[in-house]
Design an enzyme around this catalytic site. Structure first.
Site, PDB file in Angstrom:
ATOM      1  N   ASN A 199       0.799  -1.220   0.000  1.00  0.00           N
ATOM      2  CA  ASN A 199       0.000   0.000   0.000  1.00  0.00           C
ATOM      3  C   ASN A 199       0.836   1.277   0.000  1.00  0.00           C
ATOM      4  O   ASN A 199       0.279   2.376  -0.060  1.00  0.00           O
ATOM      5  CB  ASN A 199      -0.923   0.023   1.232  1.00  0.00           C
ATOM      6  CG  ASN A 199      -1.880  -1.147   1.251  1.00  0.00           C
ATOM      7  OD1 ASN A 199      -1.722  -2.078   2.037  1.00  0.00           O
ATOM      8  ND2 ASN A 199      -2.873  -1.109   0.386  1.00  0.00           N
ATOM      9  N   ARG A 200       2.144   1.140   0.053  1.00  0.00           N
ATOM     10  CA  ARG A 200       2.997   2.322   0.141  1.00  0.00           C
ATOM     11  C   ARG A 200       2.847   3.212  -1.091  1.00  0.00           C
ATOM     12  O   ARG A 200       2.842   4.437  -1.007  1.00  0.00           O
ATOM     13  CB  ARG A 200       4.460   1.921   0.328  1.00  0.00           C
ATOM     14  CG  ARG A 200       5.338   3.079   0.786  1.00  0.00           C
ATOM     15  CD  ARG A 200       6.825   2.709   0.713  1.00  0.00           C
ATOM     16  NE  ARG A 200       7.117   1.485   1.411  1.00  0.00           N
ATOM     17  CZ  ARG A 200       7.397   1.410   2.712  1.00  0.00           C
ATOM     18  NH1 ARG A 200       7.400   2.510   3.437  1.00  0.00           N
ATOM     19  NH2 ARG A 200       7.687   0.257   3.281  1.00  0.00           N
ATOM     20  N   GLY A 201       2.711   2.590  -2.259  1.00  0.00           N
ATOM     21  CA  GLY A 201       2.591   3.368  -3.491  1.00  0.00           C
ATOM     22  C   GLY A 201       1.381   4.283  -3.484  1.00  0.00           C
ATOM     23  O   GLY A 201       1.462   5.441  -3.923  1.00  0.00           O
TER      24      GLY A 201
END
Length: 324
Positions: free
Chosen positions: A259-261
């Protein structure tokens, strides 16, 4: 282009080319500026061959924003040198005197890691942890403390000399694939700028004034004020639900792992909106930062450490953003 020097007064020798005189490298400039506006982005990785102006741009940016050179981390840096330890000379006299590490020295400025891909993974991990949390935690060799630390992190690498592990690559917020300028007119302008700068420096050394440098430093001053204002207004910029949803869609479309993107695209788009003095983030702002946030998070890149981003990728981003 490593010819830079800066002026404090008319007789001071300059060390670096003023930031606003740098020709081209718009993606490098944008990434550095976004990372300053939104520290939570977590650092910038510049990947490219030698001689493409990476170090010049970073040092010029640091000089403009912090009025000092970046703290540079050497390739052979030990954990003691990075997080801090004890002064050896005092230990020899049975005195325990703490010594600041490079992360504390960089506090309030810019930390520069040249050839980050050649640095020990453990050291890189420590630095990225501090960058993302803003807290330096030390529990080792009789020391136990936590300190707030904030700096802009910039790493450079030459992919021909090896890459970063996927876990570390993903933790850099933004990434720029730097290539040598191939346009003849642009390269001529770069050369002309360096030659004019050399002449201006020679005037200063002769005790003369330089309108050329004074004008550039005035432009630097205005750019710095603009970036400081954007940083102050960052959280006043609204992120509409539909735009947040498109950040997620983009990350999924380009198969960014985890989910970092999603988060980095939203942060970078918000920073870009603040930079252009917008009240809320739009799809156009998202499109402007998509490449910086996504190109190093795709599965094929994480496996090969090559950073291809094609015109078709740009078209796909625009298609998705215009389709909302």
């Amino acid at each position: 282009m490593e010819v830079n020097r800066r002026v404090v007064n008319e007789t001071t020798t300059i060390q670096i080319l003023p930031y606003t005189l740098i020709v081209g490298q718009q993606q490098i400039k944008l990434a550095l500026e976004l990372a300053y506006i939104a520290p939570r982005i977590g650092g910038v990785l510049l990947s490219g061959q030698r001689g493409t102006g990476k170090s010049t741009a970073v040092r010029a940016f640091a000089q403009m924003m912090y009025e000092r050179f970046p703290v540079t981390l050497p390739i052979n840096a030990t954990e003691d040198r990075v997080v801090g330890g004890w002064r050896i000379d005092e230990l020899m006299q049975s005195k325990a005197v703490p010594q600041k590490g490079l992360l504390e020295e960089a506090n309030g400025g810019l930390l520069y890691i040249d050839e980050v891909n050649l640095l020990d993974d453990h050291i890189v991990n420590i630095i990225l942890d501090v960058t993302s949390t803003g807290v330096l935690v030390v529990q080792r060799e009789g020391q136990s403390f936590q300190k707030p630390v904030s700096f802009t992190l910039v790493g450079t690498m030459n992919p021909e000399e090896g890459g970063l592990r996927p876990q570390l690559l993903d933790r850099f917020g933004l990434m720029v694939s730097v290539e040598a300028e191939q346009n003849e007119a642009e390269r001529t302008m770069i050369l002309q700028t360096v030659l004019e700068f050399d002449e201006a420096v020679s005037q200063l050394k002769a005790g003369e004034t330089s309108a050329y440098i004074n004008e550039a430093l005035e432009k630097d001053k205005k750019r710095k004020a603009l970036l400081e204002k954007a940083r102050q207004n960052f959280y006043n910029v609204k992120v509409p639900v539909n735009v947040a949803r498109n950040c997620v869609k983009l990350a999924m479309e380009f198969k960014a792992e985890g989910n970092r993107g999603d988060y980095i695209i939203a942060l970078a788009a918000r920073a870009y909106a603040a930079l252009v003095d917008a009240k809320q983030v739009t799809n156009d702002h998202v499109a402007e930062v998509a490449r910086l946030a996504l190109q190093h998070r795709r599965p094929e890149v994480l496996q090969s450490n090559q950073m291809p981003w094609s015109d078709e990728d740009d078209q796909q981003v625009m298609k998705m953003m215009n389709g909302d």
